[in-house]
Design a protein around this motif. Structure first.
Motif, PDB file in Angstrom:
ATOM      1  N   ILE A  12      -0.997  40.913 -21.777  1.00  0.00           N
ATOM      2  CA  ILE A  12      -1.781  39.821 -22.353  1.00  0.00           C
ATOM      3  C   ILE A  12      -1.558  39.670 -23.854  1.00  0.00           C
ATOM      4  O   ILE A  12      -2.056  38.714 -24.463  1.00  0.00           O
ATOM      5  N   ASP A  13      -0.810  40.591 -24.462  1.00  0.00           N
ATOM      6  CA  ASP A  13      -0.442  40.449 -25.872  1.00  0.00           C
ATOM      7  C   ASP A  13       0.904  39.746 -26.034  1.00  0.00           C
ATOM      8  O   ASP A  13       1.404  39.595 -27.152  1.00  0.00           O
TER       9      ASP A  13
ATOM     10  N   ARG B 245      11.123  36.026 -17.757  1.00  0.00           N
ATOM     11  CA  ARG B 245      10.307  35.821 -18.955  1.00  0.00           C
ATOM     12  C   ARG B 245       9.079  36.731 -18.943  1.00  0.00           C
ATOM     13  O   ARG B 245       8.354  36.817 -17.952  1.00  0.00           O
ATOM     14  N   GLU B 246       8.832  37.432 -20.045  1.00  0.00           N
ATOM     15  CA  GLU B 246       7.622  38.243 -20.154  1.00  0.00           C
ATOM     16  C   GLU B 246       6.416  37.327 -20.331  1.00  0.00           C
ATOM     17  O   GLU B 246       6.498  36.283 -20.992  1.00  0.00           O
ATOM     18  N   PHE B 247       5.289  37.704 -19.759  1.00  0.00           N
ATOM     19  CA  PHE B 247       4.098  36.877 -19.867  1.00  0.00           C
ATOM     20  C   PHE B 247       2.847  37.730 -19.650  1.00  0.00           C
ATOM     21  O   PHE B 247       2.887  38.840 -19.110  1.00  0.00           O
ATOM     22  N   GLY B 248       1.733  37.176 -20.068  1.00  0.00           N
ATOM     23  CA  GLY B 248       0.426  37.700 -19.713  1.00  0.00           C
ATOM     24  C   GLY B 248      -0.311  36.599 -18.974  1.00  0.00           C
ATOM     25  O   GLY B 248      -0.010  35.414 -19.145  1.00  0.00           O
ATOM     26  N   LEU B 249      -1.263  36.978 -18.140  1.00  0.00           N
ATOM     27  CA  LEU B 249      -2.029  35.978 -17.398  1.00  0.00           C
ATOM     28  C   LEU B 249      -3.507  36.311 -17.493  1.00  0.00           C
ATOM     29  O   LEU B 249      -3.922  37.437 -17.220  1.00  0.00           O
ATOM     30  N   LEU B 250      -4.288  35.316 -17.883  1.00  0.00           N
ATOM     31  CA  LEU B 250      -5.740  35.430 -17.888  1.00  0.00           C
ATOM     32  C   LEU B 250      -6.291  34.553 -16.772  1.00  0.00           C
ATOM     33  O   LEU B 250      -6.036  33.343 -16.731  1.00  0.00           O
ATOM     34  N   ALA B 251      -7.023  35.170 -15.851  1.00  0.00           N
ATOM     35  CA  ALA B 251      -7.632  34.449 -14.735  1.00  0.00           C
ATOM     36  C   ALA B 251      -9.129  34.314 -15.003  1.00  0.00           C
ATOM     37  O   ALA B 251      -9.830  35.320 -15.152  1.00  0.00           O
TER      38      ALA B 251
END
Length: 209
Positions: A9-10, A40-46
């Motif tokens: 998430i950062d 692709r690197e990613f963060g996910l907020l649900a």
């Protein structure tokens, strides 16, 4: 609103997705599928939404199925999500499935903070939404739309319009020079929500490589 975190998430790339209980059950699968479809690197907020019809509807509308109408409190939900989009050095993608997909599309007309919209099987049958799109200008450069190839085959007169309305949405966005695609998936509305949403986010991420 309860918020669930997945991956990094950062990361400079953050995916934002309103979810319900069913979505949460398949979130690990969705995240794994996104990772399969892009490097692709990613963060996910649900963002867990307790009352779908109230918290994700852009304006009030009568019930289309069942007895529960739409309270039109999407603006409150969007305000909370935008609180996580304050770093201009990061890329923010908003998306979701069904009414959450419609919410994500509507959100891209309210704010220019989003790099892409992942609208998987969005509820574009929502009363007045097609007219809203025609009268407004989207603030997002990339939009992914999808629908199941059996979704428009329903006896509900409002929901059966979803096919014609999503085709219209695609053409309208392309006429406004938005990078937009419409993908047709096999099955009805209740099939492969994790895969459909993953493909939506992955398509957007691939466009920015």
């Amino acid at each position: 609103m309860k918020i669930l975190e997945y991956e990094n998430i950062d990361s400079g790339t953050l995916l934002l997705q309103p979810v319900d209980e069913h979505d949460i059950e398949v979130m690990n699968s969705e995240v794994a599928l996104i990772k399969q479809l892009t490097d692709r690197e990613f963060g996910l907020l649900a963002f867990e939404v307790s009352d779908w019809n109230r918290e994700l509807s852009p304006w009030e509308a009568s019930a289309v199925f069942g007895k529960n109408g739409f309270a039109g409190e999407a603006a409150k939900t969007l305000d909370e999500i935008l609180g996580y989009c304050t770093d201009p050095s990061r890329s923010y993608y908003i998306g979701g499935y069904s009414l959450a997909g419609l919410f994500a599309l509507w959100a891209s007309y309210q704010s220019d903070v989003f790099t892409g919209v992942a609208a998987a099987s969005p509820s574009v049958w929502f009363p007045g939404f097609e007219e809203y799109m025609k009268a407004s200008q989207i603030k997002c450069p990339k939009v992914y739309l999808s629908l199941g190839d059996k979704e428009e085959r329903t006896r509900n007169p409002v929901m059966s319009s979803v096919g014609s309305r999503i085709r219209s949405a695609e053409q309208l966005l392309k006429s406004q020079n938005v990078c937009c695609t419409l993908e047709w998936n096999p099955g009805n509305h209740f099939r492969d929500s994790d895969l459909r949403t993953a493909k939506a986010f992955a398509w957007l991420l691939q466009r920015d490589l």
